[in-house]
Design a protein around this motif. Structure first.
Motif, mmCIF file in Angstrom:
data_model
loop_
_atom_site.group_PDB
_atom_site.id
_atom_site.type_symbol
_atom_site.label_atom_id
_atom_site.label_comp_id
_atom_site.label_asym_id
_atom_site.label_seq_id
_atom_site.Cartn_x
_atom_site.Cartn_y
_atom_site.Cartn_z
ATOM 1 N N LEU A 100 0.831 -1.208 0.000
ATOM 2 C CA LEU A 100 0.000 0.000 0.000
ATOM 3 C C LEU A 100 0.866 1.259 0.000
ATOM 4 N N LEU A 101 1.940 1.244 0.789
ATOM 5 C CA LEU A 101 2.826 2.403 0.823
ATOM 6 C C LEU A 101 3.499 2.614 -0.525
ATOM 7 N N THR A 102 3.935 1.529 -1.149
ATOM 8 C CA THR A 102 4.571 1.641 -2.468
ATOM 9 C C THR A 102 3.602 2.201 -3.505
ATOM 10 N N GLN A 103 2.357 1.742 -3.454
ATOM 11 C CA GLN A 103 1.361 2.239 -4.398
ATOM 12 C C GLN A 103 1.072 3.718 -4.163
ATOM 13 N N SER A 104 1.036 4.138 -2.883
ATOM 14 C CA SER A 104 0.811 5.556 -2.583
ATOM 15 C C SER A 104 1.944 6.418 -3.114
ATOM 16 N N LEU A 105 3.184 5.958 -2.923
ATOM 17 C CA LEU A 105 4.324 6.712 -3.441
ATOM 18 C C LEU A 105 4.310 6.766 -4.960
ATOM 19 N N ARG A 106 3.914 5.666 -5.604
ATOM 20 C CA ARG A 106 3.841 5.658 -7.064
ATOM 21 C C ARG A 106 2.764 6.627 -7.555
ATOM 22 N N ASN A 107 1.642 6.683 -6.850
ATOM 23 C CA ASN A 107 0.588 7.624 -7.241
ATOM 24 C C ASN A 107 1.047 9.072 -7.083
ATOM 25 N N LEU A 108 1.825 9.344 -6.023
ATOM 26 C CA LEU A 108 2.328 10.703 -5.826
ATOM 27 C C LEU A 108 3.316 11.090 -6.923
ATOM 28 N N GLU A 109 4.162 10.148 -7.325
ATOM 29 C CA GLU A 109 5.156 10.445 -8.357
ATOM 30 C C GLU A 109 4.519 10.621 -9.732
ATOM 31 N N ASP A 110 3.431 9.883 -10.000
ATOM 32 C CA ASP A 110 2.843 9.887 -11.339
ATOM 33 C C ASP A 110 1.659 10.846 -11.479
#
Length: 469
Positions: A398-408
């Motif tokens: 979940l944390l990785t997906q949140s960071l990916r959403n912030l970057e993209d």
């Protein structure tokens, strides 16, 4: 520390006139100091020295700032209340780090004249080593200046006498025997009395006066903004570290149980030859403690490397971080105690199970696959490992997906290859009437630099980090 609260939220910054109200009408405080919530970018140059002015960070403080913290200057003297009076000669105190890194511990700096934004200041002292200001933050102040000189530097844009501009923290030292609850009520009354006297308040603002009240907060370590802002993240990190530790301990316990099961025949032979159970238990526990100690030493090595990397990631772009990342003696003692406890706890069960096996049954079952009495404990540890690992993997995903959403995420403009250059001509003495021509020249010349496609200027730019209280 004084914090202002009402139903909708809380604030911790005040105007200079309100600070004067508290200072002059609250005798329960032996000292009450005010200092700038945000820091000021300044240009500094020693008078008579070659070279151009260089950028530094300054902070405006009240005259009793160092006295309130119980500090004396390392060299020279500190700022005094007499320096914080109108028409007093501008003076400043230099930080020890700045004195060391930029002036080579030159003793002639004390008493020398420096131009701060074209205004001459006399450096009257050097702050003690290890003092980085009233809060823990990256890029601490290089220079402390009296509040009274704020108007000298900022002129018409000065905030000193504006009752509607809140830009100061207030920290006080209570007198012995003063009760915080009664003092809190007293300063709340002073706040409401001061607000009632303001003539420029709207009808809505006056209706909100009754909701205002002051809360006294402990400030033994100064303004703890960094601690409060990162407390939740640090608790989450500590929880994750604890879960990882439990998984590692369960894994080691499983290995020890498996090792004990594999050496069951050897243990049975030793017991048949008369080896006491206590000696076998001590041997197994000793091996477990040594294994845990080796793991703890490896963990400390990772900790030393990680604590140096984390501040660089957390404060990216900072020129200086006043944080010593090396683990302290209490941390080292805790790590040693935890390794010892881990070895004892997770080594006791395998030692007990192995030493209490029947030698006759073990010898009879040699070379055959027989049920082990430790299988239940091993299965339980496997279940614990799988459960904790699932929790950590889900959280990490979940944390990785949140960071990916912030970057993209789409910001609505091109972010690649974009640079921000801060320009403050007033630090060099530019008058307002000269700014338009200066900005025109910059806009014309910047695109002529090789590799620059276009250039524009604005008061506030997207994705810019605004530093403040």
């Amino acid at each position: 520390m004084l914090r202002n609260r009402r139903d909708a939220g809380q604030w911790a910054i005040y105007s200079y006139p309100l600070y004067q109200q508290f200072r002059d009408h609250t005798p329960e405080f032996s000292e009450m100091s005010a200092f700038q919530a945000g820091l000021s970018a300044i240009s500094l140059r020693r008078v008579g020295a070659p070279g151009a002015a260089e950028p530094y960070v300054g902070e405006f403080v009240s005259g009793n700032y160092f006295q309130m913290f119980g500090l004396s200057a390392f060299a020279g003297r500190a700022i005094t209340p007499d320096d914080d009076k109108a028409n007093a000669a501008p003076v400043a105190v230099l930080s020890y780090r700045t004195w060391q890194q930029h002036f080579g511990l030159d003793p002639s700096v004390v008493g020398a004249t420096f131009t701060v934004n074209t205004v001459p200041y006399t450096v009257v002292g050097i702050a003690p080593p290890g003092f980085f200001g009233d809060r823990l933050r990256p890029d601490p102040p290089d220079l402390w200046m009296p509040l009274a000189t704020e108007l000298t530097l900022d002129g018409k844009e000065g905030l000193l006498n504006r009752a509607d501009s809140h830009w100061l923290y207030i920290i006080g030292r209570l007198k012995p025997g003063a009760r915080p609850a009664s003092v809190q009520s007293e300063v709340t009354i002073e706040l409401k009395r001061w607000l009632d006297a303001q003539l420029d308040l709207s009808a809505h603002d006056r209706s909100e006066i009754g909701k205002q009240h002051i809360v006294l907060a402990t400030a033994g370590i100064g303004v703890a903004n960094l601690q409060s802002e990162n407390a939740a993240g640090l608790r989450l990190l500590a929880t994750i570290s604890g879960l990882v530790l439990l998984i590692a301990c369960a894994n080691i316990a499983n290995l020890l149980l498996a090792r004990g099961a594999a050496s069951r025949l050897q243990t049975a032979i030793r017991m048949a030859l008369g080896a006491p159970r206590g000696r076998l238990i001590r041997q197994t526990i000793t091996e477990s403690v040594l294994l845990a100690a080796v793991g703890g030493a490896a963990g400390l090595f990772v900790a030393f490397a990680g604590t140096r990397a984390i501040p660089l990631l957390a404060f990216r772009g900072a020129h200086y971080i006043p944080i010593n990342p090396a683990p302290s003696l209490p941390v080292l003692g805790f790590a040693f105690s935890l390794s010892l406890a881990t070895g004892l706890i997770f080594g006791a069960a395998p030692a007990w199970i192995t030493s209490h096996s029947d030698p006759i049954d073990a010898l009879r079952g040699a070379g055959r696959s027989t049920p082990r009495r430790s299988s239940l404990a091993r299965r339980s540890l496997v279940v614990v490992q799988v459960a904790l690992s699932a929790v950590l993997l889900i959280g990490a995903g979940l944390l990785t997906q949140s960071l990916r959403n912030l970057e993209d995420q789409n910001f609505g403009f091109e972010t690649k290859g974009r640079l921000i250059v801060g320009v403050d001509p007033s630090l060099a003495g530019y008058k307002p009437e000269r700014l338009f021509g200066l900005y025109q020249q910059l806009q014309q010349r910047l695109p002529q630099i090789p590799g620059v496609l276009s250039a524009a200027y604005s008061l506030y730019s997207p994705m810019r980090v605004i530093t403040g209280p």
